[in-house]
Scaffold this motif. Structure first.
Motif, mmCIF file in Angstrom:
data_model
loop_
_atom_site.group_PDB
_atom_site.id
_atom_site.type_symbol
_atom_site.label_atom_id
_atom_site.label_comp_id
_atom_site.label_asym_id
_atom_site.label_seq_id
_atom_site.Cartn_x
_atom_site.Cartn_y
_atom_site.Cartn_z
ATOM 1 N N GLN A 299 0.761 -1.321 -0.158
ATOM 2 C CA GLN A 299 -0.101 -0.019 0.085
ATOM 3 C C GLN A 299 1.043 1.293 0.136
ATOM 4 O O GLN A 299 1.903 1.395 0.717
ATOM 5 C CB GLN A 299 -0.944 0.094 1.439
ATOM 6 N N VAL A 300 0.441 2.249 -1.002
ATOM 7 C CA VAL A 300 1.388 3.583 -1.047
ATOM 8 C C VAL A 300 0.314 4.548 -0.657
ATOM 9 O O VAL A 300 -0.652 4.807 -1.417
ATOM 10 C CB VAL A 300 1.793 3.619 -2.432
ATOM 11 N N GLU A 301 0.534 5.083 0.487
ATOM 12 C CA GLU A 301 -0.306 6.436 0.684
ATOM 13 C C GLU A 301 -0.071 7.669 0.018
ATOM 14 O O GLU A 301 1.042 7.743 -0.368
ATOM 15 C CB GLU A 301 0.010 6.584 2.381
ATOM 16 N N GLY A 302 -0.787 8.659 -0.146
ATOM 17 C CA GLY A 302 -0.601 9.914 -0.538
ATOM 18 C C GLY A 302 -1.221 10.056 -2.120
ATOM 19 O O GLY A 302 -1.153 9.044 -2.646
ATOM 20 N N PRO A 303 -1.876 11.207 -2.364
ATOM 21 C CA PRO A 303 -2.605 11.439 -3.662
ATOM 22 C C PRO A 303 -1.679 11.060 -4.694
ATOM 23 O O PRO A 303 -0.543 11.697 -4.880
ATOM 24 C CB PRO A 303 -3.097 12.923 -3.543
#
Ligand SMILES: *Cc1c(COP(=O)(O)O)cnc(C)c1O
Length: 383
Positions: A299-303
């Motif tokens: 999982q990669v957070e951030g828009p």
């Protein structure tokens, strides 16, 4: 720009099959010689061998994993319009089977760590009309079979395990009993779609159960509802596993334990390469379940960051995939269920943050290291 020294593939079926070529060729020749293309001997042999691998479960082969879900639901004799609780984050087949039978898919959100059905959300979704709960063992790790089994038992509804992605995984309950994924609920289903952990060379599927009476019913339902030829007890399906696919699957089943171990080794290498990277979440393990890594999904957070990483990896020669980009309740086909955006926040968020890395039994140590290096390069550059 980084380049891999050997091409990296999301999965490498051609290479896996090349290693098995003589055995696969022999299986095909035997089926051609016998010419029993439907319900030939290999079908029963494969079912018995898979059942033994799964700790003595009954295995009823069928045409594909979606039919397996349809047959599992048919075997429950639910009244029209009964509700079937399914995860909001899954492959569409899980909903499709219920919807086509005139049952109502009721979505429940998933857990942000394991991606699997959240028992708290399931408890909130249960109504007097609930007929079944379908737990999906997403990406190769079991859903919380203990909590979901307890909920199903307390409400008198059936637990179906959609085990298309976790064949060979095991789950240990608090009592210390270990069982194979797919054999815990009333019925389990699986798929032999070529990219699954046990893949045919075409479509295939199976039902799993510990109950011999249910196995007999499922067998009947998968073959036009007939008790014997031209005598039909139930409205069934034409959903059989081809003899040819069964013969090929017997060869591939022998490879499954080693393939699972190779996937787990590749996952451990990814873990080692990635777990220090801040801004990246590696797959969370439930201590009660083994993980057979159908997918290794971070999982990669951030828009926009997941998509930027995906593009960077593509430039570096690392293919990736997004399972799944759109949650069930935002699919046009299921708009009739009347859900709104925002109702399943975990599923919606995962669709924007998940990324599945190359994962197959032939992924080499060097390739896993290269993927880790390419990932690290992106996160270092971003800061
Ligand atoms: C692949 C899959 C199915 C459907 O299997 P098919 O054999 O393609 O019909 C169902 N559920 C899940 C979770 C799957 O991954």
């Amino acid at each position: 720009m980084l380049r891999p020294s050997t091409p990296i593939r999301l999965l490498d079926l051609a290479a896996e099959h090349a290693a098995l070529q003589p055995a696969l060729d022999a299986a095909v020749r035997e089926v051609l010689a016998e010419a029993a293309f439907i319900q030939g001997p290999a079908v029963g042999q494969f079912a018995a061998e898979l059942g033994a691998y799964l700790g003595g479960a009954h295995v009823v082969p069928c045409a594909n994993g979606t039919d397996a879900l349809t047959l599992a639901l048919l075997s429950l004799d639910l009244p029209a319009g009964a509700e079937v609780i399914v995860p909001a984050f899954t492959y569409v087949a899980t909903l499709e089977a219920a919807a086509l039978l005139g049952l109502r898919p009721v979505l429940a959100d998933v857990r942000p760590d394991t991606f699997n059905l959240d028992p708290v959300a399931v408890a909130a979704a249960l109504t007097p009309r609930t007929g079944a709960i379908i737990a999906v063992h997403l990406f190769g790790q079991c859903a919380d079979l203990e909590a979901l089994g307890a909920l199903a038992a307390a409400h008198g509804v059936a637990l179906i395990e959609d085990n298309a992605q976790a064949l060979g995984a095991t789950f240990q309950s608090a009592s210390g009993v270990t069982a194979h994924a797919g054999t815990v609920g009333a019925v389990g289903t699986t798929s032999f779609f070529p990219s699954k952990n046990l893949g045919a060379l075409g479509d295939g599927g199976a039902l799993l159960t510990r109950d011999p009476a249910r196995a007999a019913l499922l067998q009947q339902l998968a073959n036009h509802g007939q008790s014997r030829k031209y005598h039909h007890q139930r409205i069934g399906l034409n959903s059989r596993l081809d003899t040819l696919q069964a013969a090929l699957l017997r060869v591939k089943l022998r490879q499954l334990p080693a393939n699972t171990a190779a996937r787990q080794a590749a996952a451990a290498r990814y873990d080692g390469a990635l777990d220090d990277i801040s801004g990246l979440k590696i797959p969370v393990r439930d201590a009660r379940s083994s993980h057979v890594f159908h997918q290794y999904t971070v999982q990669v957070e951030g828009p926009g960051r997941r998509d930027a990483l995906r593009e960077h990896l593509h430039q570096c020669g690392v293919p990736t995939s997004v399972y799944y980009p759109v949650p069930a309740h935002q699919q046009p086909a299921y708009a009739y269920l009347g859900y709104r955006t925002g109702q399943f926040p975990v599923a919606e968020r995962l669709c924007e943050t998940v990324l599945s890395l190359p994962m197959h039994p032939l992924l080499t140590v060097a390739q896993a290291a290269y993927v880790g290096e390419a990932m690290g390069y992106f996160f270092a550059g971003w800061e």
